[in-house]
Structures are given as structure tokens and as C-alpha cells.
Motif scaffolding. Structure first.
Motif, PDB file in Angstrom:
ATOM      1  N   UNK A 120      16.561   1.616  -4.348  1.00 28.56           N
ATOM      2  CA  UNK A 120      15.428   1.644  -3.366  1.00 28.56           C
ATOM      3  C   UNK A 120      15.329   2.870  -2.538  1.00 28.56           C
ATOM      4  N   UNK A 121      14.003   3.305  -2.480  1.00 24.99           N
ATOM      5  CA  UNK A 121      13.654   4.623  -1.960  1.00 24.99           C
ATOM      6  C   UNK A 121      12.469   4.249  -1.118  1.00 24.99           C
ATOM      7  N   UNK A 122      12.399   5.152   0.143  1.00 24.07           N
ATOM      8  CA  UNK A 122      11.397   4.874   1.076  1.00 24.07           C
ATOM      9  C   UNK A 122      10.639   6.237   0.930  1.00 24.07           C
ATOM     10  N   UNK A 123       9.150   5.996   1.121  1.00 20.89           N
ATOM     11  CA  UNK A 123       8.123   6.926   0.711  1.00 20.89           C
ATOM     12  C   UNK A 123       7.150   6.609   1.667  1.00 20.89           C
ATOM     13  N   UNK A 124       6.301   7.760   2.238  1.00 19.40           N
ATOM     14  CA  UNK A 124       5.296   7.672   3.073  1.00 19.40           C
ATOM     15  C   UNK A 124       4.167   8.020   2.132  1.00 19.40           C
ATOM     16  N   UNK A 125       3.183   7.509   2.465  1.00 22.78           N
ATOM     17  CA  UNK A 125       1.585   7.788   1.881  1.00 22.78           C
ATOM     18  C   UNK A 125       0.558   7.670   2.920  1.00 22.78           C
ATOM     19  N   UNK A 126      -0.727   8.393   2.317  1.00 24.23           N
ATOM     20  CA  UNK A 126      -1.923   8.368   3.373  1.00 24.23           C
ATOM     21  C   UNK A 126      -2.336   6.601   3.442  1.00 24.23           C
ATOM     22  N   UNK A 127      -2.912   6.369   4.481  1.00 20.58           N
ATOM     23  CA  UNK A 127      -3.448   5.020   4.673  1.00 20.58           C
ATOM     24  C   UNK A 127      -4.399   4.891   3.594  1.00 20.58           C
ATOM     25  N   UNK A 128      -4.334   3.553   3.172  1.00 20.16           N
ATOM     26  CA  UNK A 128      -5.175   3.251   1.850  1.00 20.16           C
ATOM     27  C   UNK A 128      -4.594   3.398   0.572  1.00 20.16           C
ATOM     28  N   UNK A 137      -1.472   2.855  -0.455  1.00 16.73           N
ATOM     29  CA  UNK A 137      -0.262   1.653  -0.612  1.00 16.73           C
ATOM     30  C   UNK A 137      -0.607   1.363  -2.134  1.00 16.73           C
ATOM     31  N   UNK A 138      -1.340   0.691  -2.613  1.00 17.67           N
ATOM     32  CA  UNK A 138      -1.625  -0.050  -3.717  1.00 17.67           C
ATOM     33  C   UNK A 138      -1.508   0.947  -4.912  1.00 17.67           C
ATOM     34  N   UNK A 139      -1.880   2.225  -4.748  1.00 19.14           N
ATOM     35  CA  UNK A 139      -1.832   3.071  -5.973  1.00 19.14           C
ATOM     36  C   UNK A 139      -0.294   3.584  -5.817  1.00 19.14           C
ATOM     37  N   UNK A 140       0.157   3.932  -4.665  1.00 23.47           N
ATOM     38  CA  UNK A 140       1.738   4.390  -4.768  1.00 23.47           C
ATOM     39  C   UNK A 140       2.524   3.299  -5.453  1.00 23.47           C
TER      40      UNK A 140
END
Length: 125
Positions: free
Chosen positions: A12-20, A22-25
């Protein structure tokens, strides 16, 4: 920023992304997980080496896709380019009717001038 949790090769890895994003990530994480599972299928690899081979597998797929796209573009460009006309081949300009019409007019004028010259030469004799 949204915090995402991705499972890659069982970890399990925790990763942040830009809003919107999430599905792409999540999609990218799934692709990396599939590649990591394929790379680690033989067993005995460390986590680092598993991720290295997963990255290489994905890079290989990307390279193949880029090669196919380049070949398709080259084939399309080759079909779109007219064949180069041969020197002196007026009919090679079929796609350019205006050029062909001007060449025919020039030839007709030259023939008329030659015919007039022959008539004048014959009348003078």
C-alpha cells in the motif's frame, strides 16, 4: 489535495494528487500494479527490482505504441504525397490541371508560330 491509496504489487502506497485527478491516478496505479505483478511473477525480486522491471515493462509498451504510431503516420503521409513527376512528363501533373492547361497553350502557340513561319517561308520561295 486529495490523498490516494494505491496498492502496487501487494504493498500500500499513499500518494497525493490534484483535485479531479483521482480516477486518472487510480488507473495509472492499476497499470503499474499489473506490470509489477507481471515483473514479480518469477519471485525472488526485491521491491525495488520489481518496481524497476515494472517500469521497464511499461516503458517497453510505450515505446512499441510510439513506434506503431510513427509508422502509421509515415504510411499516411506516404499515401497523401503525390508521386514526383518525371522530367518532361506533362501527364504527371494530372493533379494540377491549371499547370497542364498553361503548358498546352504554350505548345499550341509554338506550333502556330512554326506553322506561320513555314507558310511565310513557302510564300517567299
Amino acid at each position: 489535495m486529495p490523498d490516494m491509496r494505491l496498492t502496487i504489487a501487494g504493498r500500500l502506497y499513499s500518494v497525493t494528487c490534484q483535485p479531479g485527478e483521482e480516477q486518472h491516478l487510480a488507473r495509472l496505479g492499476a497499470m503499474l500494479d499489473a506490470a509489477a505483478r507481471k515483473a514479480g511473477a518469477t519471485g525472488g525480486l526485491t521491491e525495488t527490482r520489481t518496481l524497476l522491471f515494472a517500469g521497464l515493462l511499461l516503458a517497453d509498451e510505450l515505446a512499441e505504441t510510439q513506434d506503431r504510431a510513427a509508422e502509421a503516420l509515415a504510411a499516411k503521409a506516404a499515401q497523401a504525397e503525390p508521386a514526383a513527376p518525371q522530367q518532361g512528363d506533362l501527364l504527371a501533373h494530372d493533379n494540377d490541371t491549371e499547370l497542364a492547361a498553361r503548358a498546352i497553350e504554350k505548345l499550341a502557340k509554338r506550333i502556330e508560330n512554326l506553322a506561320a513561319g513555314l507558310e511565310n517561308h513557302g510564300a517567299a520561295s
